[in-house]
Scaffold this motif. Structure first.
Motif, PDB file in Angstrom:
ATOM      1  N   UNK A  17       0.810  -1.222   0.000  1.00 17.47           N
ATOM      2  CA  UNK A  17       0.000   0.000   0.000  1.00 17.47           C
ATOM      3  C   UNK A  17       0.844   1.273   0.000  1.00 17.47           C
ATOM      4  N   UNK A  18       1.794   1.377   0.912  1.00 18.06           N
ATOM      5  CA  UNK A  18       2.609   2.585   1.017  1.00 18.06           C
ATOM      6  C   UNK A  18       3.579   2.773  -0.134  1.00 18.06           C
ATOM      7  N   UNK A  19       3.953   1.670  -0.802  1.00 15.40           N
ATOM      8  CA  UNK A  19       4.908   1.744  -1.908  1.00 15.40           C
ATOM      9  C   UNK A  19       4.255   2.113  -3.234  1.00 15.40           C
ATOM     10  N   UNK A  20       2.945   2.032  -3.292  1.00 14.94           N
ATOM     11  CA  UNK A  20       2.241   2.292  -4.556  1.00 14.94           C
ATOM     12  C   UNK A  20       2.383   3.763  -4.950  1.00 14.94           C
ATOM     13  N   UNK A  49       8.378   6.992   5.675  1.00 12.26           N
ATOM     14  CA  UNK A  49       7.392   5.917   5.607  1.00 12.26           C
ATOM     15  C   UNK A  49       5.961   6.404   5.853  1.00 12.26           C
ATOM     16  N   UNK A  50       5.725   7.132   6.916  1.00 14.70           N
ATOM     17  CA  UNK A  50       4.364   7.559   7.239  1.00 14.70           C
ATOM     18  C   UNK A  50       3.791   8.475   6.175  1.00 14.70           C
ATOM     19  N   UNK A  51       4.585   9.398   5.685  1.00 16.23           N
ATOM     20  CA  UNK A  51       4.098  10.310   4.642  1.00 16.23           C
ATOM     21  C   UNK A  51       3.686   9.557   3.388  1.00 16.23           C
ATOM     22  N   UNK A  52       4.387   8.456   3.079  1.00 16.82           N
ATOM     23  CA  UNK A  52       4.061   7.673   1.883  1.00 16.82           C
ATOM     24  C   UNK A  52       2.676   7.054   1.994  1.00 16.82           C
ATOM     25  N   UNK A  53       2.347   6.440   3.132  1.00 14.56           N
ATOM     26  CA  UNK A  53       1.019   5.824   3.225  1.00 14.56           C
ATOM     27  C   UNK A  53      -0.083   6.855   3.447  1.00 14.56           C
ATOM     28  N   UNK A  54       0.236   7.977   4.094  1.00 17.24           N
ATOM     29  CA  UNK A  54      -0.759   9.043   4.247  1.00 17.24           C
ATOM     30  C   UNK A  54      -1.118   9.607   2.861  1.00 17.24           C
ATOM     31  N   UNK A  57      -3.495   7.248   1.191  1.00 19.24           N
ATOM     32  CA  UNK A  57      -4.857   7.392   1.716  1.00 19.24           C
ATOM     33  C   UNK A  57      -5.541   8.597   1.086  1.00 19.24           C
ATOM     34  N   UNK A  58      -4.816   9.692   0.961  1.00 19.06           N
ATOM     35  CA  UNK A  58      -5.392  10.898   0.354  1.00 19.06           C
ATOM     36  C   UNK A  58      -5.884  10.640  -1.075  1.00 19.06           C
ATOM     37  N   UNK A  79      -7.465   3.588   7.437  1.00 18.11           N
ATOM     38  CA  UNK A  79      -8.419   3.320   6.358  1.00 18.11           C
ATOM     39  C   UNK A  79      -9.763   2.869   6.914  1.00 18.11           C
ATOM     40  N   UNK A  80      -9.727   1.983   7.882  1.00 16.47           N
ATOM     41  CA  UNK A  80     -10.979   1.485   8.476  1.00 16.47           C
ATOM     42  C   UNK A  80     -11.768   2.601   9.152  1.00 16.47           C
ATOM     43  N   UNK A  81     -11.068   3.547   9.785  1.00 13.94           N
ATOM     44  CA  UNK A  81     -11.742   4.700  10.395  1.00 13.94           C
ATOM     45  C   UNK A  81     -12.507   5.496   9.338  1.00 13.94           C
ATOM     46  N   UNK A  82     -11.979   5.497   8.108  1.00 14.72           N
ATOM     47  CA  UNK A  82     -12.603   6.248   7.007  1.00 14.72           C
ATOM     48  C   UNK A  82     -13.654   5.427   6.271  1.00 14.72           C
ATOM     49  N   UNK A  83     -13.836   4.181   6.694  1.00 13.01           N
ATOM     50  CA  UNK A  83     -14.813   3.327   6.030  1.00 13.01           C
ATOM     51  C   UNK A  83     -14.285   2.656   4.772  1.00 13.01           C
ATOM     52  N   UNK A  84     -12.967   2.596   4.635  1.00 18.20           N
ATOM     53  CA  UNK A  84     -12.342   1.957   3.477  1.00 18.20           C
ATOM     54  C   UNK A  84     -11.796   0.600   3.920  1.00 18.20           C
ATOM     55  N   UNK A  85     -12.164  -0.446   3.208  1.00 16.34           N
ATOM     56  CA  UNK A  85     -11.730  -1.796   3.569  1.00 16.34           C
ATOM     57  C   UNK A  85     -10.422  -2.138   2.855  1.00 16.34           C
ATOM     58  N   UNK A  86      -9.330  -2.351   3.614  1.00 20.46           N
ATOM     59  CA  UNK A  86      -8.077  -2.783   2.995  1.00 20.46           C
ATOM     60  C   UNK A  86      -8.106  -4.303   2.799  1.00 20.46           C
TER      61      UNK A  86
END
Length: 106
Positions: A17-20, A49-54, A57-58, A79-86
């Protein structure tokens, strides 16, 4: 409903996910899967790392699910907090999106 797929070639779900750097976005409408667009992420240094996955998500905040080969605990929670299923898997993009849409619609 929209589904995002992390893929290098558009054929296989093969990215963490974060590498995409891009996500293929599909729209499920009236039970049919339609390719909608490619969303690209601005390159971010590997060590941030954190900035990449954030940033990932955006890009997909309007999607119902994201298909990727791997995903960490922190982005999964967000993602789950936002209602997105990983959904973690390694397979063909078209099959995965169709199967995911069947599951989410039922």
């Amino acid at each position: 409903m929209k589904i995002a797929a992390a893929t290098t070639d558009g054929k296989l779900i093969d990215l963490h996910f974060g590498d995409a750097n891009r996500f293929l976005i599909f729209k499920i409408e009236d039970g049919e899967v339609k390719f909608l667009e490619i969303r690209e992420k601005t390159p971010i240094p590997v060590n941030d790392h954190q900035e990449r996955w954030v940033a990932s998500i955006d890009l997909i905040e309007d999607c119902k699910a994201v298909l990727c080969s791997k995903i960490g605990e922190e982005p999964t929670i967000e993602l789950r907090k936002m209602g997105i299923k990983p959904i973690q898997l390694d397979c063909d993009v078209k099959e995965a999106v169709k199967e995911c849409s069947n599951h989410l619609l039922n």
